[in-house]
Structure formats: C-alpha cells, structure tokens
Design a protein around this motif. Structure first.
Motif, PDB file in Angstrom:
ATOM      1  N   LYS A  38       0.838  -1.208   0.000  1.00  0.00           N
ATOM      2  CA  LYS A  38       0.000   0.000   0.000  1.00  0.00           C
ATOM      3  C   LYS A  38       0.867   1.249   0.000  1.00  0.00           C
ATOM      4  O   LYS A  38       2.043   1.212   0.392  1.00  0.00           O
ATOM      5  CB  LYS A  38      -0.948  -0.014   1.205  1.00  0.00           C
ATOM      6  CG  LYS A  38      -1.915  -1.191   1.211  1.00  0.00           C
ATOM      7  CD  LYS A  38      -2.893  -1.095   2.340  1.00  0.00           C
ATOM      8  CE  LYS A  38      -3.825  -2.311   2.388  1.00  0.00           C
ATOM      9  NZ  LYS A  38      -4.618  -2.424   1.145  1.00  0.00           N
ATOM     10  N   THR A  39       0.276   2.362  -0.440  1.00  0.00           N
ATOM     11  CA  THR A  39       1.005   3.629  -0.533  1.00  0.00           C
ATOM     12  C   THR A  39       0.324   4.696   0.303  1.00  0.00           C
ATOM     13  O   THR A  39      -0.908   4.836   0.264  1.00  0.00           O
ATOM     14  CB  THR A  39       1.087   4.102  -1.997  1.00  0.00           C
ATOM     15  OG1 THR A  39       1.766   3.116  -2.775  1.00  0.00           O
ATOM     16  CG2 THR A  39       1.835   5.421  -2.101  1.00  0.00           C
ATOM     17  N   ALA A  40       1.121   5.448   1.038  1.00  0.00           N
ATOM     18  CA  ALA A  40       0.594   6.530   1.874  1.00  0.00           C
ATOM     19  C   ALA A  40       1.385   7.808   1.624  1.00  0.00           C
ATOM     20  O   ALA A  40       2.602   7.775   1.457  1.00  0.00           O
ATOM     21  CB  ALA A  40       0.678   6.152   3.348  1.00  0.00           C
ATOM     22  N   ILE A  41       0.681   8.918   1.606  1.00  0.00           N
ATOM     23  CA  ILE A  41       1.306  10.246   1.533  1.00  0.00           C
ATOM     24  C   ILE A  41       1.071  10.939   2.859  1.00  0.00           C
ATOM     25  O   ILE A  41      -0.062  10.974   3.360  1.00  0.00           O
ATOM     26  CB  ILE A  41       0.732  11.088   0.389  1.00  0.00           C
ATOM     27  CG1 ILE A  41       1.107  10.502  -0.977  1.00  0.00           C
ATOM     28  CG2 ILE A  41       1.221  12.538   0.483  1.00  0.00           C
ATOM     29  CD1 ILE A  41       0.478  11.229  -2.148  1.00  0.00           C
ATOM     30  N   VAL A  42       2.134  11.496   3.428  1.00  0.00           N
ATOM     31  CA  VAL A  42       2.015  12.284   4.649  1.00  0.00           C
ATOM     32  C   VAL A  42       2.604  13.661   4.381  1.00  0.00           C
ATOM     33  O   VAL A  42       3.827  13.808   4.250  1.00  0.00           O
ATOM     34  CB  VAL A  42       2.751  11.625   5.837  1.00  0.00           C
ATOM     35  CG1 VAL A  42       2.513  12.437   7.111  1.00  0.00           C
ATOM     36  CG2 VAL A  42       2.292  10.177   6.027  1.00  0.00           C
ATOM     37  N   THR A  43       1.760  14.680   4.255  1.00  0.00           N
ATOM     38  CA  THR A  43       2.286  16.034   4.086  1.00  0.00           C
ATOM     39  C   THR A  43       2.815  16.502   5.441  1.00  0.00           C
ATOM     40  O   THR A  43       2.257  16.173   6.488  1.00  0.00           O
ATOM     41  CB  THR A  43       1.216  17.011   3.565  1.00  0.00           C
ATOM     42  OG1 THR A  43       0.209  17.194   4.560  1.00  0.00           O
ATOM     43  CG2 THR A  43       0.576  16.494   2.284  1.00  0.00           C
ATOM     44  N   ALA A 124       0.373  18.619   7.158  1.00  0.00           N
ATOM     45  CA  ALA A 124       1.168  19.855   7.124  1.00  0.00           C
ATOM     46  C   ALA A 124       0.338  21.065   7.541  1.00  0.00           C
ATOM     47  O   ALA A 124      -0.841  21.181   7.200  1.00  0.00           O
ATOM     48  CB  ALA A 124       1.736  20.070   5.727  1.00  0.00           C
ATOM     49  N   GLY A 125       0.985  21.944   8.263  1.00  0.00           N
ATOM     50  CA  GLY A 125       0.297  23.160   8.680  1.00  0.00           C
ATOM     51  C   GLY A 125       1.276  24.118   9.345  1.00  0.00           C
ATOM     52  O   GLY A 125       2.385  23.745   9.717  1.00  0.00           O
ATOM     53  N   VAL A 126       0.842  25.358   9.472  1.00  0.00           N
ATOM     54  CA  VAL A 126       1.648  26.373  10.152  1.00  0.00           C
ATOM     55  C   VAL A 126       0.821  26.990  11.263  1.00  0.00           C
ATOM     56  O   VAL A 126      -0.406  26.937  11.250  1.00  0.00           O
ATOM     57  CB  VAL A 126       2.122  27.478   9.179  1.00  0.00           C
ATOM     58  CG1 VAL A 126       3.108  26.923   8.177  1.00  0.00           C
ATOM     59  CG2 VAL A 126       0.931  28.145   8.479  1.00  0.00           C
ATOM     60  N   GLY A 127       1.535  27.570  12.223  1.00  0.00           N
ATOM     61  CA  GLY A 127       0.864  28.239  13.327  1.00  0.00           C
ATOM     62  C   GLY A 127       0.642  29.707  13.021  1.00  0.00           C
ATOM     63  O   GLY A 127       0.323  30.077  11.893  1.00  0.00           O
ATOM     64  N   THR A 128       0.848  30.527  14.017  1.00  0.00           N
ATOM     65  CA  THR A 128       0.581  31.962  13.856  1.00  0.00           C
ATOM     66  C   THR A 128       1.817  32.680  13.330  1.00  0.00           C
ATOM     67  O   THR A 128       2.440  33.487  14.024  1.00  0.00           O
ATOM     68  CB  THR A 128       0.144  32.574  15.196  1.00  0.00           C
ATOM     69  OG1 THR A 128       1.129  32.259  16.193  1.00  0.00           O
ATOM     70  CG2 THR A 128      -1.201  32.014  15.621  1.00  0.00           C
ATOM     71  N   VAL A 129       2.184  32.363  12.082  1.00  0.00           N
ATOM     72  CA  VAL A 129       3.388  32.945  11.478  1.00  0.00           C
ATOM     73  C   VAL A 129       3.185  34.407  11.116  1.00  0.00           C
ATOM     74  O   VAL A 129       2.055  34.884  10.975  1.00  0.00           O
ATOM     75  CB  VAL A 129       3.781  32.149  10.218  1.00  0.00           C
ATOM     76  CG1 VAL A 129       4.201  30.742  10.589  1.00  0.00           C
ATOM     77  CG2 VAL A 129       2.626  32.106   9.216  1.00  0.00           C
ATOM     78  N   LEU A 175      -5.851  16.923   9.495  1.00  0.00           N
ATOM     79  CA  LEU A 175      -5.460  17.297  10.856  1.00  0.00           C
ATOM     80  C   LEU A 175      -6.119  18.614  11.235  1.00  0.00           C
ATOM     81  O   LEU A 175      -5.703  19.683  10.779  1.00  0.00           O
ATOM     82  CB  LEU A 175      -3.949  17.418  10.965  1.00  0.00           C
ATOM     83  CG  LEU A 175      -3.164  16.204  11.425  1.00  0.00           C
ATOM     84  CD1 LEU A 175      -3.387  15.913  12.897  1.00  0.00           C
ATOM     85  CD2 LEU A 175      -3.503  14.990  10.598  1.00  0.00           C
ATOM     86  N   SER A 176      -7.158  18.525  12.055  1.00  0.00           N
ATOM     87  CA  SER A 176      -7.812  19.723  12.559  1.00  0.00           C
ATOM     88  C   SER A 176      -7.227  20.043  13.934  1.00  0.00           C
ATOM     89  O   SER A 176      -6.089  19.698  14.232  1.00  0.00           O
ATOM     90  CB  SER A 176      -9.327  19.518  12.606  1.00  0.00           C
ATOM     91  OG  SER A 176      -9.974  20.716  12.984  1.00  0.00           O
ATOM     92  N   SER A 177      -8.002  20.689  14.784  1.00  0.00           N
ATOM     93  CA  SER A 177      -7.488  21.095  16.085  1.00  0.00           C
ATOM     94  C   SER A 177      -8.645  21.489  16.984  1.00  0.00           C
ATOM     95  O   SER A 177      -9.728  21.866  16.508  1.00  0.00           O
ATOM     96  CB  SER A 177      -6.542  22.289  15.913  1.00  0.00           C
ATOM     97  OG  SER A 177      -6.302  22.943  17.144  1.00  0.00           O
ATOM     98  N   ILE A 178      -8.407  21.432  18.278  1.00  0.00           N
ATOM     99  CA  ILE A 178      -9.413  21.902  19.226  1.00  0.00           C
ATOM    100  C   ILE A 178      -9.704  23.379  19.004  1.00  0.00           C
ATOM    101  O   ILE A 178     -10.784  23.874  19.327  1.00  0.00           O
ATOM    102  CB  ILE A 178      -8.955  21.654  20.685  1.00  0.00           C
ATOM    103  CG1 ILE A 178     -10.117  21.862  21.653  1.00  0.00           C
ATOM    104  CG2 ILE A 178      -7.757  22.530  21.035  1.00  0.00           C
ATOM    105  CD1 ILE A 178      -9.805  21.461  23.078  1.00  0.00           C
TER     106      ILE A 178
END
Length: 326
Positions: A38-43, A124-129, A175-178
């Motif tokens: 199987k193949t998986a992509i993880v950003t 993948a994600g960024v914070g308060t840049v 990937l969400s967040s509280i």
C-alpha cells in the motif's frame, strides 16, 4: 503578591489540571494492520506528528511519500525513517502548500508516477506565522492549512478512487485542532489578512478542514472516506511561530503538561488504519475514538458555500473538477 504573579499561577494550575486530564486520556492506536503493498502520503511528514505518522506507516511496510517545502529537512527525515525502520520504499518529494503551482506540480507527479494511493494524511500546517500573503495573493496561514490541502486532495482523488474499494476504502485524514471551536466562517473575509489576532486565521483554517470533510464525504461514492482528527495539545515545532521567546516556552510547556508528537500522531494513525474508522466519513476523531466537532462544522449550507468559494479561490475549472471525481 502582584496581579501578574496570580495570573501566572492561575495559568500554571489550569494547565496542570488540563495536562493531567489529557495524559490520563491519551490513547494509542492498537491496530496491528500491515500496509505491505500500500502507498501513503504524509504532508509535513518530515517533522513532529507527521514524522511519527510516516515512521509508523513505514514500519508497517507501506510505500511512504513524505512531503514538505524544505529539501534538507526532507532528506534528513528520509534517512531517519529508512535507518530506523529498514524500509527502503520511502520517498521524499518537495511540496509547498503556500503555492498553488507547487501543489499542482506535486499532484501531477503523484498521478503520473504512482500506481495507487491508499492513504492521504493532510498533516502539514503552520501556526501563527508573521507572513501574511502568499505569491498567489491568498492568506498565508489559510492557504497552507486549508486551501492548499483542499486543492491537493481533489487533484489526488482520481488515484484514491482508483485504489479504494467499498470493502477497503482509501482514506483521507485531515489534521484539525481543538482551536476549530474558536473559528468562524465569514465569506467576505475568508481570505482576509487583517484579523487582530493571528490565532483567528489558524482557528478558521482548522474549522474549514472539518467543513471540507463534511462536504466532500457527501460527494464520494464509498470507496474513499474522509475524516478529521483533533490530536490534542502537542508540543511540536509549530509553536516556533510564537516567536523566539514564547515559541520554545510553549513547546516545553506542551511537552511537560501535554502530548509528545508520538502520542499526538496516534489518532491520525487510528483514523487511517482502524477497521471501524474506515466505516464512517465526514467525522471527527479524538483520542482514537469517534468524537464530535462543534455544531456549526456540520452545517450543510455553510459547507456547500465554502466548497464553492474554495473551488473559485484555488482556480479549479469545472472540467478539472469533473475529472477529480472520475
């Protein structure tokens, strides 16, 4: 004692209570599922929770594609994963989600070179840049955290559809967040760069990911499922964006009171592997179990309107969109 001391003590006490509760409820994905063939992509699979997720998939025998915009970081992560797992079928590819061109180039490359795609982790994600605007003229945080993953997911749908079956669907995990609880959708300001607090961009982007999953799940045919996860408060490098002083403090604070990246990755792994998790779509998982986002995240009118707005902003033509679902 001064007011500042009382405030600091109050924050520490609250953090300790929340931290103790979270540590006592930390869950681990217990699935023994192998991913050979199987193949998986993880950003963002080169650091933090993304790296832990990619490491887990590699240990299970998957072909793992890790993606990030930094060549050196990608090469280092690739070596770490292959050395630790012994899996030589791990690949690093450049992907800059703040660029529509880079996102399209990455997707075309995957479609042209990969025979299958079983798992897509939009990690993948960024914070308060500090950076506010991308070269595409979009809000930097919103494009990296939401518009980029939105476009990438749709462009990869043909391969996901080709791979998945009703009995074993391909899986998309956002990937969400509280912090989505603090987000709100104002369509006149969906791409604004002038909120008073940068945290608002982050919260809005995480709410958008849930609304996206809700809407996409209604358009899929059952051989692909899409779900979101709330990993909890995790001490990762995303807090570097809080500055040279507060960033490291928040990371240490998180590691002391909350989750490590390994624990933070467990719910993503669960959503990607667990048999029961593969039977639902458009849902939220937390601590390796089905959970619930805030009520407005499941509003059909809002999710449809956001879908249309997003299609327009990322420049997906109608004929392109049709091909995404073929």
């Amino acid at each position: 004692m001064s007011l500042i001391v009382y405030i600091v003590l109050a924050i520490v006490i609250v953090a300790l209570i929340i931290g103790l509760y979270q540590k006592s409820t930390n869950a681990i994905c217990m699935s023994k599922k192998r991913l050979d063939g199987k193949t998986a992509i993880v950003t963002g699979g080169t650091a933090g929770m993304g790296l832990e997720t990619a490491m887990d998939f590699a240990e299970r025998g998957a072909r793992v594609i890790i993606a990030c915009p930094f060549q050196r970081e990608g090469e280092d992560a690739l070596k770490l994963i292959t050395d630790k797992t012994g899996n030589k079928d791990v690949v690093f590819k450049l992907l800059d989600l703040s660029s529509l061109t880079s996102t399209r180039k990455f997707a075309i490359d995957i479609i042209d070179t990969e025979k299958r795609l079983d798992i897509l982790i939009n990690n993948a994600g960024v914070g308060t840049v500090d950076k506010t605007l991308t070269d595409d003229g979009m809000s930097f945080i919103m494009q990296v955290n939401y518009f980029g993953p939105f476009l990438l997911t749709l462009l990869l749908l043909p391969l996901l559809n080709k791979t998945g079956t009703i009995s074993e669907p391909a899986r998309i995990v956002n990937l969400s967040s509280i912090s989505h609880n603090f987000g709100y959708i104002n369509f006149n300001r969906i791409n604004d760069t002038k909120y008073l607090f940068r945290l608002q961009f982050y919260s809005n982007s995480k709410l958008c990911l849930i609304l996206f999953a809700h809407e996409l799940s209604k358009k899929l045919q059952g051989n692909v499922v899409v779900n979101c996860v709330d990993p909890g408060y995790v001490g990762t490098r995303i807090f570097d964006s809080a500055g040279t002083i507060f960033g490291p403090i928040l990371i240490i604070f998180g590691l002391l009171f909350f989750k490590t990246a390994w624990y933070g990755a467990q719910t993503s792994i669960y959503a990607a592997l667990d048999s029961e998790a593969g039977k639902v779509s458009g849902q939220m998982f937390k601590n390796c179990q089905l959970s619930r986002a805030k009520r407005s995240a499941y509003n059909d009118e809002t999710s449809q309107k956001l879908w249309n707005k997003s299609i327009s902003l990322v420049g997906l033509r109608s004929e392109e969109l049709e091909k995404c679902f073929q």
